[in-house]
Design a protein around this motif. Structure first.
Motif, short mmCIF file in Angstrom:
data_model
loop_
_atom_site.label_atom_id
_atom_site.label_comp_id
_atom_site.label_asym_id
_atom_site.label_seq_id
_atom_site.Cartn_x
_atom_site.Cartn_y
_atom_site.Cartn_z
N LYS A 75 1.07 -1.26 -0.07
CA LYS A 75 -0.12 0.02 -0.03
C LYS A 75 0.77 1.15 0.12
O LYS A 75 2.02 1.24 0.28
N HIS A 96 -1.12 5.37 -5.86
CA HIS A 96 -2.67 6.07 -6.14
C HIS A 96 -2.77 7.67 -5.71
O HIS A 96 -3.45 8.17 -4.84
N ASP A 270 -9.89 3.68 -4.85
CA ASP A 270 -8.58 4.02 -4.40
C ASP A 270 -8.30 5.15 -5.58
O ASP A 270 -7.00 5.73 -5.08
N ALA A 299 -10.68 0.57 0.26
CA ALA A 299 -9.51 0.92 -0.70
C ALA A 299 -8.61 -0.13 -1.01
O ALA A 299 -7.63 -0.17 -1.75
N ASN A 300 -8.45 -1.16 0.05
CA ASN A 300 -7.59 -2.13 -0.21
C ASN A 300 -8.24 -3.40 0.07
O ASN A 300 -8.10 -4.26 0.87
MG LIG Z 1 -6.17 0.62 -3.20
#
Ligand SMILES: [Mg+2]
Ligand SMILES: NC(=O)C1=CN([C@@H]2O[C@H](COP(=O)(O)OP(=O)(O)OC[C@H]3O[C@@H](n4cnc5c(N)ncnc54)[C@H](O)[C@@H]3O)[C@@H](O)[C@H]2O)C=CC1
Ligand SMILES: CC(=O)C(=O)O
Length: 372
Positions: A75, A96, A270, A299-300
């Motif tokens: 990440k 991102h 993301d 987002a993950n």
């Molecule tokens: Mg992500």
């Protein structure tokens, strides 16, 4: 080269940037690999697995950031990690940046060279380091959406596949790329009625051919989106304009036309999300409600299935990790224009045009960053 890998510290993120087998390959190429103690545990890899692969274990993240010439992660670096980046250090991970001015500012200030997985390209126009996680997130999207549709979670109490005599749920997928196709496969497999919207007619043709009547395709414009969203039980946001902030395709006004308890799963979160009412959530607290519509915006997402996701990501990143370590980032990017597409920040300059456009910041080209 000294390659470092730290434990992910984003909430509920259990993936790890280097698997023991990737560490073994790097060691076989003559590199030193330093892993933070416990970094692999969430994905089922022990420190002993890394030691057996020839890596060294560091007591804490600070020791890894201090020693490594290149840090490989999953990440985007969190604020405390950004503070440890230094000029000349290479960071290879998802970034991102388009929806994230604070991170962009810190990476520019660090003087480091930051290569983003999600903008590395391939010869066929694909995104080879995003694709494996898109496969995972796409397959997860109908699964988490089905959970959110359950009454106890605020949803409208609809079973995706219906039962004999009762119609299945209508799942609308906006964006028929890697995420959208994987989501369509699982949603159709669960028995839902699936419609996919895309702007690319070749992509719609491909889906039409491959799914052989198991889904409906429709060209993505405002009118079609508004009409379909109003009939949907679940909408999956899966659009991407590489590097750029996601376009807001489902407006707040459209929410008022939706069925109460319908579910929005914004996989594109993301990149900022493709629904106007989306904001990032975590695995710990994944859903919230706006105007009676349940939103899931983690987002993950692949972090939820860390073991599968770590192996899939590691398979894709390994050749690039080895190229960067064997040749140094400059020669590796000089010899591979697709890897150079991954360069987002170098020595205080932004090198990804869509990020610059999204944040109103000046950019130089990757070629300029190479000093050519
Ligand atoms: Mg992500
Ligand atoms: N939340 C998470 O954990 C994860 C999020 N993602 C994100 O999912 C998103 C999709 O990724 P991929 O499927 O790999 O991208 P992709 O590039 O394979 O597919 C994107 C599709 O969106 C279509 N598109 C672009 N503009 C459109 C519009 N206005 N209307 C309809 N379709 C449009 C494109 O034609 C393309 O087919 C990205 O933002 C990616 O970062 C990916 C993995 C994990
Ligand atoms: C692509 C991405 O952001 C993820 O796998 O978390």
């Amino acid at each position: 080269m000294k390659i470092g890998c730290v434990r992910e510290i984003k909430p509920q993120e259990y993936r790890v940037g280097l698997t023991p087998s990737a560490a073994q390959e790097a060691v076989a190429h003559g590199h030193a690999v330093l892993i933070e103690a416990g970094a692999g545990i969430g994905s089922g890899f022990t420190d002993a697995d890394y030691t057996a692969a020839g890596a060294q274990i560091a007591a804490d993240a600070a020791a890894v950031w201090a020693a490594a010439e290149m840090v490989v992660k999953v990440k985007e670096p969190q604020p405390g990690e950004r503070a440890m980046l230094r000029p000349g250090q290479v960071l290879f991970t998802y970034l991102h940046l388009a929806p994230d001015p604070a991170q962009t500012h810190d990476l520019l200030a660090s003087g480091a060279t930051c290569i983003a997985y999600e903008t590395v390209t391939d010869r066929k126009g694909g995104l080879p380091l995003l694709a494996p996680m898109s496969e995972v997130a796409g397959r997860l999207a109908p699964q988490v959406g089905a959970w959110a549709l359950q009454k106890a979670n605020g949803g409208r109490g609809v079973l995706l596949g219906g039962v004999p005599g009762v119609r299945p749920a209508h799942v609308v997928i906006i964006g028929g790329g890697v995420v959208g196709t994987a989501a369509a496969r699982v949603a159709a497999g669960m028995g839902a009625h699936v419609t996919v919207l895309d702007r690319s007619i070749p992509r719609l043709s491909y889906l039409d051919d491959v799914f052989m009547g198991r889904l409906t395709t429709q060209y993505s414009d405002r009118a079609a989106t508004a009409e379909l969203v109003a009939t949907a039980d679940m909408v999956i946001g899966a659009v991407l304009i590489p590097g750029a902030a996601a376009p807001k395709l489902v407006t707040r006004a459209m929410l008022k036309t939706m069925k109460p308890g319908a579910v929005l799963v914004d996989v594109a979160i993301d990149q900022g999300g493709c629904f106007e009412t989306s904001h990032p959530t975590t695995h710990e607290n994944p859903i919230y409600e706006v105007d009676g519509v349940i939103h899931y915006c983690v987002a993950n997402m692949p972090g939820a299935v860390a073991r599968t996701a770590t192996q899939a990501l590691g398979n894709a990143t390994l050749p690039f990790v080895l190229a960067l370590a064997d040749k140094g980032w400059r020669r590796a990017c000089l010899e591979d224009a697709h890897l150079l597409d991954g360069l987002n920040v170098h020595a205080g300059r932004l090198t990804c045009a869509p990020v610059g456009a999204a944040l109103g910041l000046p950019v130089i080209s990757g070629v300029e960053a190479l000093g050519l």
